[in-house]
Design an enzyme around this catalytic site. Sequence first.
Site: not given
Length: 378
Positions: A56, A79, A188, A204, A211, A308, A310
Amino acid sequence: MATAADDQAYMAQAIALSLTHLGQTGTNPSVGCLIVSDGEIVGRGVTAIGGRPHAEQQAVAQAGNRAVGATAYVTLEPCAHHGRTPPCANALVAAGIARTVVAVADPDIRVSGRGLQILRDAGIQVETGVLAADARRALAFYLTRQTKNRPYVILKLAVSADGMLGRTGEGQMAITGPEARARVQRLRAESDAILIGIGTALADDPLLTVRTPDEADRSPIRIVLDTHLRLPLTAKLVQTAGQVPLIVVADGLTEERAHAASMSNAIGEITARRDALTAAGAEVLEDGHLDTLLFGLATRGISSLLVEGGANVAQSFLDAGLVDRIMLFEGGDTIGANGVVAPVTPDMIPQGFAHVHSEMFGTDRLDEYDRVETAAIV
Protein backbone atom coordinates in the site's frame (compact mmCIF):
# COMPACT_ATOMS: atom_id res chain seq x y z
CA MET A 1 -18.50 4.24 -10.45
CA ALA A 2 -16.75 0.86 -10.64
CA THR A 3 -18.93 -2.16 -11.37
CA ALA A 4 -18.61 -5.55 -9.71
CA ALA A 5 -16.87 -6.78 -12.87
CA ASP A 6 -14.41 -3.88 -12.64
CA ASP A 7 -13.67 -4.73 -9.01
CA GLN A 8 -12.97 -8.34 -9.89
CA ALA A 9 -10.75 -7.41 -12.81
CA TYR A 10 -8.63 -5.02 -10.75
CA MET A 11 -8.42 -7.45 -7.84
CA ALA A 12 -7.27 -10.20 -10.21
CA GLN A 13 -4.43 -7.91 -11.30
CA ALA A 14 -3.55 -7.17 -7.67
CA ILE A 15 -3.43 -10.90 -6.90
CA ALA A 16 -1.21 -11.56 -9.92
CA LEU A 17 1.07 -8.74 -8.75
CA SER A 18 1.29 -10.26 -5.26
CA LEU A 19 2.56 -13.55 -6.68
CA THR A 20 5.61 -11.89 -8.21
CA HIS A 21 7.30 -11.73 -4.80
CA LEU A 22 6.01 -15.03 -3.41
CA GLY A 23 8.59 -16.54 -1.07
CA GLN A 24 10.73 -13.39 -0.97
CA THR A 25 9.05 -11.27 1.71
CA GLY A 26 10.29 -12.93 4.90
CA THR A 27 7.64 -13.36 7.56
CA ASN A 28 5.40 -10.79 5.89
CA PRO A 29 2.79 -11.84 3.33
CA SER A 30 3.32 -10.88 -0.29
CA VAL A 31 0.45 -8.44 -0.82
CA GLY A 32 -0.59 -6.71 -4.02
CA CYS A 33 -2.16 -3.25 -4.18
CA LEU A 34 -3.53 -1.14 -7.04
CA ILE A 35 -4.71 2.48 -6.88
CA VAL A 36 -7.33 3.21 -9.53
CA SER A 37 -8.61 6.68 -10.46
CA ASP A 38 -11.21 7.30 -13.16
CA GLY A 39 -10.66 3.85 -14.64
CA GLU A 40 -6.87 4.20 -14.77
CA ILE A 41 -4.31 2.40 -12.61
CA VAL A 42 -2.23 5.21 -11.14
CA GLY A 43 -0.31 3.26 -8.50
CA ARG A 44 0.99 -0.27 -8.08
CA GLY A 45 2.70 -1.92 -5.17
CA VAL A 46 3.77 -5.37 -4.00
CA THR A 47 5.36 -6.17 -0.65
CA ALA A 48 9.06 -5.53 -1.22
CA ILE A 49 11.65 -8.27 -1.09
CA GLY A 50 12.52 -8.75 2.56
CA GLY A 51 9.07 -7.56 3.67
CA ARG A 52 9.43 -3.73 3.62
CA PRO A 53 8.01 -1.42 2.39
CA HIS A 54 4.47 -2.75 2.20
CA ALA A 55 2.41 -2.81 -0.98
CA GLU A 56 0.00 0.00 0.00
CA GLN A 57 2.81 2.39 0.84
CA GLN A 58 4.46 1.86 -2.52
CA ALA A 59 1.19 2.17 -4.46
CA VAL A 60 0.23 5.39 -2.68
CA ALA A 61 3.68 6.87 -3.26
CA GLN A 62 3.46 6.06 -6.97
CA ALA A 63 -0.04 7.49 -7.27
CA GLY A 64 0.85 10.78 -5.57
CA ASN A 65 -1.94 13.35 -5.72
CA ARG A 66 -3.98 11.08 -7.97
CA ALA A 67 -4.71 8.91 -4.94
CA VAL A 68 -7.19 11.55 -3.73
CA GLY A 69 -10.70 10.21 -4.37
CA ALA A 70 -9.33 6.99 -5.87
CA THR A 71 -10.06 3.33 -5.09
CA ALA A 72 -7.46 1.04 -3.55
CA TYR A 73 -7.56 -2.67 -4.35
CA VAL A 74 -5.65 -4.70 -1.74
CA THR A 75 -5.35 -8.48 -1.54
CA LEU A 76 -5.07 -8.49 2.28
CA GLU A 77 -6.53 -6.19 4.92
CA PRO A 78 -4.18 -3.20 5.39
CA CYS A 79 -2.12 -3.48 8.55
CA ALA A 80 -3.23 -1.51 11.62
CA HIS A 81 -0.23 -1.82 13.93
CA HIS A 82 2.90 0.26 14.25
CA GLY A 83 6.05 -1.66 13.39
CA ARG A 84 9.09 -0.37 11.60
CA THR A 85 6.66 1.64 9.48
CA PRO A 86 3.28 3.32 10.22
CA PRO A 87 0.09 1.31 9.58
CA CYS A 88 -0.88 0.93 5.95
CA ALA A 89 -4.51 1.68 6.81
CA ASN A 90 -3.42 5.11 8.01
CA ALA A 91 -1.36 5.61 4.86
CA LEU A 92 -4.47 5.04 2.72
CA VAL A 93 -6.41 7.53 4.85
CA ALA A 94 -3.67 10.15 4.61
CA ALA A 95 -3.48 9.70 0.83
CA GLY A 96 -7.14 10.64 0.43
CA ILE A 97 -8.37 7.26 -0.80
CA ALA A 98 -12.19 7.31 -1.09
CA ARG A 99 -12.88 3.60 -1.46
CA THR A 100 -10.97 0.43 -0.56
CA VAL A 101 -11.68 -3.05 -1.89
CA VAL A 102 -10.11 -5.85 0.17
CA ALA A 103 -10.05 -9.53 -0.78
CA VAL A 104 -9.20 -11.17 2.58
CA ALA A 105 -9.23 -10.04 6.22
CA ASP A 106 -5.94 -10.46 8.09
CA PRO A 107 -6.07 -13.08 10.89
CA ASP A 108 -3.07 -11.50 12.65
CA ILE A 109 -4.42 -10.46 16.08
CA ARG A 110 -2.66 -7.10 15.68
CA VAL A 111 -4.86 -6.38 12.63
CA SER A 112 -7.93 -8.65 12.44
CA GLY A 113 -10.55 -6.08 11.49
CA ARG A 114 -8.75 -3.08 12.96
CA GLY A 115 -7.36 -2.06 9.58
CA LEU A 116 -10.83 -2.09 8.05
CA GLN A 117 -12.21 -0.11 11.00
CA ILE A 118 -9.57 2.61 10.62
CA LEU A 119 -10.66 3.03 7.02
CA ARG A 120 -14.37 3.13 7.88
CA ASP A 121 -13.84 5.57 10.75
CA ALA A 122 -12.16 7.91 8.26
CA GLY A 123 -15.23 7.81 6.02
CA ILE A 124 -13.67 5.51 3.42
CA GLN A 125 -16.07 3.13 1.73
CA VAL A 126 -14.88 -0.44 2.36
CA GLU A 127 -15.85 -3.59 0.48
CA THR A 128 -14.47 -7.02 1.33
CA GLY A 129 -14.47 -10.53 -0.09
CA VAL A 130 -13.82 -9.69 -3.75
CA LEU A 131 -12.08 -12.74 -5.29
CA ALA A 132 -11.52 -13.98 -1.75
CA ALA A 133 -10.90 -17.60 -2.78
CA ASP A 134 -8.21 -16.63 -5.29
CA ALA A 135 -6.59 -14.29 -2.79
CA ARG A 136 -6.63 -16.93 -0.05
CA ARG A 137 -4.78 -19.29 -2.35
CA ALA A 138 -2.20 -16.63 -3.17
CA LEU A 139 -1.79 -15.86 0.54
CA ALA A 140 -2.05 -19.46 1.73
CA PHE A 141 1.51 -19.64 3.11
CA TYR A 142 1.00 -16.65 5.41
CA LEU A 143 -2.59 -17.48 6.35
CA THR A 144 -1.73 -21.05 7.34
CA ARG A 145 1.14 -19.95 9.58
CA GLN A 146 -1.16 -17.40 11.23
CA THR A 147 -4.13 -19.71 11.75
CA LYS A 148 -2.49 -23.11 12.28
CA ASN A 149 0.91 -22.22 13.75
CA ARG A 150 2.68 -24.27 11.10
CA PRO A 151 3.92 -23.77 7.54
CA TYR A 152 1.76 -24.46 4.52
CA VAL A 153 2.87 -27.90 3.26
CA ILE A 154 3.16 -28.69 -0.44
CA LEU A 155 3.75 -32.32 -1.37
CA LYS A 156 5.51 -32.53 -4.72
CA LEU A 157 5.64 -35.88 -6.50
CA ALA A 158 6.76 -36.91 -9.97
CA VAL A 159 5.17 -40.17 -11.11
CA SER A 160 5.57 -42.28 -14.22
CA ALA A 161 2.68 -43.20 -16.49
CA ASP A 162 2.33 -46.45 -14.52
CA GLY A 163 2.28 -44.71 -11.14
CA MET A 164 5.87 -45.18 -9.99
CA LEU A 165 8.25 -42.76 -8.26
CA GLY A 166 11.34 -44.55 -9.53
CA ARG A 167 12.99 -47.96 -9.62
CA THR A 168 14.23 -49.71 -6.50
CA GLY A 169 17.98 -49.44 -6.04
CA GLU A 170 18.59 -47.03 -8.91
CA GLY A 171 18.46 -43.72 -7.04
CA GLN A 172 17.15 -40.61 -8.72
CA MET A 173 15.45 -41.07 -12.09
CA ALA A 174 14.36 -38.42 -14.58
CA ILE A 175 10.61 -39.03 -14.79
CA THR A 176 9.73 -35.67 -16.35
CA GLY A 177 11.44 -33.47 -18.92
CA PRO A 178 13.34 -30.19 -18.60
CA GLU A 179 10.29 -27.93 -18.75
CA ALA A 180 8.62 -29.64 -15.80
CA ARG A 181 11.88 -29.71 -13.88
CA ALA A 182 12.24 -25.97 -14.44
CA ARG A 183 8.82 -25.52 -12.84
CA VAL A 184 10.07 -27.45 -9.82
CA GLN A 185 13.05 -25.09 -9.55
CA ARG A 186 10.64 -22.15 -9.45
CA LEU A 187 8.60 -23.96 -6.81
CA ARG A 188 11.74 -24.34 -4.69
CA ALA A 189 12.52 -20.65 -5.13
CA GLU A 190 9.03 -19.76 -3.85
CA SER A 191 9.34 -22.00 -0.76
CA ASP A 192 10.91 -21.15 2.59
CA ALA A 193 12.07 -24.72 3.27
CA ILE A 194 12.35 -28.08 1.50
CA LEU A 195 12.23 -31.51 3.18
CA ILE A 196 13.28 -35.04 2.29
CA GLY A 197 13.83 -38.27 4.21
CA ILE A 198 17.15 -39.96 4.86
CA GLY A 199 16.36 -42.64 2.28
CA THR A 200 16.23 -40.07 -0.51
CA ALA A 201 19.32 -38.33 0.86
CA LEU A 202 21.35 -41.56 0.83
CA ALA A 203 20.06 -42.81 -2.53
CA ASP A 204 20.29 -39.57 -4.52
CA ASP A 205 22.83 -37.38 -2.65
CA PRO A 206 20.87 -34.26 -3.70
CA LEU A 207 21.72 -30.60 -3.16
CA LEU A 208 18.09 -29.40 -2.94
CA THR A 209 19.15 -25.93 -4.08
CA VAL A 210 17.62 -23.74 -6.77
CA ARG A 211 19.60 -24.34 -9.94
CA THR A 212 18.04 -21.61 -12.08
CA PRO A 213 20.90 -19.08 -12.49
CA ASP A 214 18.88 -15.93 -11.83
CA GLU A 215 17.23 -17.49 -8.74
CA ALA A 216 20.19 -19.35 -7.25
CA ASP A 217 20.21 -17.01 -4.23
CA ARG A 218 16.67 -18.10 -3.35
CA SER A 219 17.44 -21.68 -2.30
CA PRO A 220 15.21 -22.80 0.59
CA ILE A 221 16.36 -24.11 3.96
CA ARG A 222 17.09 -27.82 3.49
CA ILE A 223 15.63 -30.32 6.01
CA VAL A 224 16.38 -34.05 6.27
CA LEU A 225 14.36 -36.43 8.45
CA ASP A 226 17.12 -38.67 9.75
CA THR A 227 16.10 -40.65 12.86
CA HIS A 228 19.52 -42.14 13.58
CA LEU A 229 21.66 -39.37 12.03
CA ARG A 230 22.96 -41.51 9.18
CA LEU A 231 23.58 -38.58 6.84
CA PRO A 232 27.27 -38.84 5.92
CA LEU A 233 29.60 -35.88 6.29
CA THR A 234 30.53 -36.35 2.63
CA ALA A 235 26.94 -35.73 1.46
CA LYS A 236 26.45 -32.71 -0.77
CA LEU A 237 23.91 -31.38 1.72
CA VAL A 238 26.50 -31.37 4.50
CA GLN A 239 29.30 -30.11 2.30
CA THR A 240 27.21 -27.05 1.39
CA ALA A 241 25.74 -26.42 4.85
CA GLY A 242 27.86 -23.31 5.18
CA GLN A 243 26.29 -21.78 2.06
CA VAL A 244 22.66 -22.92 2.35
CA PRO A 245 21.16 -23.76 5.78
CA LEU A 246 20.72 -27.45 6.58
CA ILE A 247 18.56 -28.89 9.38
CA VAL A 248 18.87 -32.56 10.24
CA VAL A 249 15.99 -33.91 12.31
CA ALA A 250 16.75 -36.85 14.59
CA ASP A 251 14.41 -38.66 16.94
CA GLY A 252 15.60 -37.67 20.41
CA LEU A 253 16.87 -41.11 21.45
CA THR A 254 16.59 -41.42 25.22
CA GLU A 255 18.59 -43.76 27.43
CA GLU A 256 15.47 -45.79 28.26
CA ARG A 257 14.60 -46.28 24.60
CA ALA A 258 18.18 -47.16 23.76
CA HIS A 259 18.26 -49.91 26.38
CA ALA A 260 14.82 -51.12 25.37
CA ALA A 261 16.13 -51.56 21.87
CA SER A 262 19.26 -53.33 23.10
CA MET A 263 21.38 -50.46 21.76
CA SER A 264 23.78 -49.85 24.62
CA ASN A 265 26.10 -47.68 22.54
CA ALA A 266 23.34 -45.88 20.63
CA ILE A 267 23.39 -42.66 22.66
CA GLY A 268 27.15 -42.24 22.38
CA GLU A 269 27.16 -42.99 18.66
CA ILE A 270 24.33 -40.58 17.90
CA THR A 271 25.93 -37.89 20.06
CA ALA A 272 29.15 -38.22 18.07
CA ARG A 273 27.26 -38.00 14.77
CA ARG A 274 25.31 -34.99 16.01
CA ASP A 275 28.50 -33.21 17.04
CA ALA A 276 30.14 -33.97 13.70
CA LEU A 277 27.17 -32.65 11.73
CA THR A 278 27.04 -29.54 13.89
CA ALA A 279 30.75 -28.94 13.36
CA ALA A 280 30.15 -29.20 9.61
CA GLY A 281 27.60 -26.38 9.77
CA ALA A 282 24.33 -28.31 10.03
CA GLU A 283 21.72 -27.72 12.71
CA VAL A 284 20.49 -30.87 14.44
CA LEU A 285 17.03 -31.06 15.98
CA GLU A 286 16.21 -33.97 18.24
CA ASP A 287 12.42 -34.22 18.16
CA GLY A 288 11.33 -35.84 14.95
CA HIS A 289 7.56 -35.68 15.57
CA LEU A 290 6.09 -33.94 12.53
CA ASP A 291 3.68 -31.72 14.48
CA THR A 292 6.49 -30.53 16.75
CA LEU A 293 8.81 -29.97 13.81
CA LEU A 294 6.26 -27.88 11.88
CA PHE A 295 5.39 -25.79 14.95
CA GLY A 296 9.09 -25.11 15.46
CA LEU A 297 9.52 -24.07 11.84
CA ALA A 298 6.58 -21.68 12.13
CA THR A 299 8.11 -20.02 15.20
CA ARG A 300 11.13 -19.27 13.02
CA GLY A 301 8.89 -17.49 10.52
CA ILE A 302 8.91 -20.31 7.97
CA SER A 303 5.58 -20.10 6.16
CA SER A 304 5.95 -22.75 3.45
CA LEU A 305 7.44 -26.23 3.35
CA LEU A 306 8.00 -28.18 0.14
CA VAL A 307 8.08 -31.94 0.78
CA GLU A 308 10.08 -33.72 -1.91
CA GLY A 309 10.75 -36.90 0.01
CA GLY A 310 10.12 -40.44 -1.19
CA ALA A 311 7.07 -42.63 -0.72
CA ASN A 312 7.49 -43.14 3.03
CA VAL A 313 7.90 -39.45 3.87
CA ALA A 314 5.01 -38.51 1.57
CA GLN A 315 2.76 -41.08 3.20
CA SER A 316 3.76 -39.91 6.69
CA PHE A 317 2.71 -36.35 5.95
CA LEU A 318 -0.53 -37.52 4.33
CA ASP A 319 -1.36 -39.84 7.23
CA ALA A 320 -0.75 -36.99 9.71
CA GLY A 321 -3.13 -34.71 7.79
CA LEU A 322 -0.36 -32.17 7.26
CA VAL A 323 -0.46 -31.79 3.48
CA ASP A 324 -2.24 -28.69 2.19
CA ARG A 325 -1.47 -28.97 -1.52
CA ILE A 326 -0.41 -31.84 -3.76
CA MET A 327 1.53 -30.98 -6.89
CA LEU A 328 1.56 -34.11 -9.00
CA PHE A 329 3.80 -34.19 -12.07
CA GLU A 330 3.17 -37.08 -14.45
CA GLY A 331 5.65 -38.21 -17.10
CA GLY A 332 4.77 -40.16 -20.20
CA ASP A 333 7.11 -43.14 -19.77
CA THR A 334 6.56 -46.29 -17.73
CA ILE A 335 8.99 -47.82 -15.24
CA GLY A 336 7.62 -51.34 -14.92
CA ALA A 337 9.40 -54.01 -12.90
CA ASN A 338 10.89 -53.10 -9.51
CA GLY A 339 9.14 -49.75 -9.52
CA VAL A 340 8.55 -47.79 -6.32
CA VAL A 341 4.79 -47.34 -6.07
CA ALA A 342 3.71 -43.72 -5.57
CA PRO A 343 1.35 -42.98 -2.66
CA VAL A 344 -0.54 -40.56 -4.91
CA THR A 345 -1.38 -40.95 -8.60
CA PRO A 346 -3.87 -39.20 -10.91
CA ASP A 347 -6.22 -42.15 -10.31
CA MET A 348 -5.63 -42.30 -6.56
CA ILE A 349 -6.00 -38.88 -4.94
CA PRO A 350 -6.40 -38.88 -1.14
CA GLN A 351 -9.86 -38.10 0.20
CA GLY A 352 -10.40 -34.46 1.08
CA PHE A 353 -8.46 -32.94 -1.80
CA ALA A 354 -10.00 -31.06 -4.72
CA HIS A 355 -8.48 -30.55 -8.14
CA VAL A 356 -7.73 -26.85 -8.73
CA HIS A 357 -5.29 -26.56 -11.62
CA SER A 358 -3.74 -28.41 -14.56
CA GLU A 359 -0.83 -27.42 -16.74
CA MET A 360 1.20 -29.07 -19.50
CA PHE A 361 4.98 -28.91 -19.81
CA GLY A 362 5.70 -30.47 -23.17
CA THR A 363 4.41 -34.02 -22.83
CA ASP A 364 4.40 -33.86 -19.00
CA ARG A 365 1.35 -32.88 -16.99
CA LEU A 366 1.02 -31.08 -13.66
CA ASP A 367 -2.15 -31.43 -11.61
CA GLU A 368 -2.64 -29.48 -8.38
CA TYR A 369 -4.96 -30.52 -5.59
CA ASP A 370 -5.78 -28.41 -2.54
CA ARG A 371 -7.08 -29.74 0.74
CA VAL A 372 -10.72 -28.68 0.92
CA GLU A 373 -10.58 -28.12 4.68
CA THR A 374 -7.51 -25.90 4.31
CA ALA A 375 -9.16 -23.74 1.68
CA ALA A 376 -12.16 -23.25 3.96
CA ILE A 377 -10.04 -22.23 6.97
CA VAL A 378 -7.66 -19.84 5.27
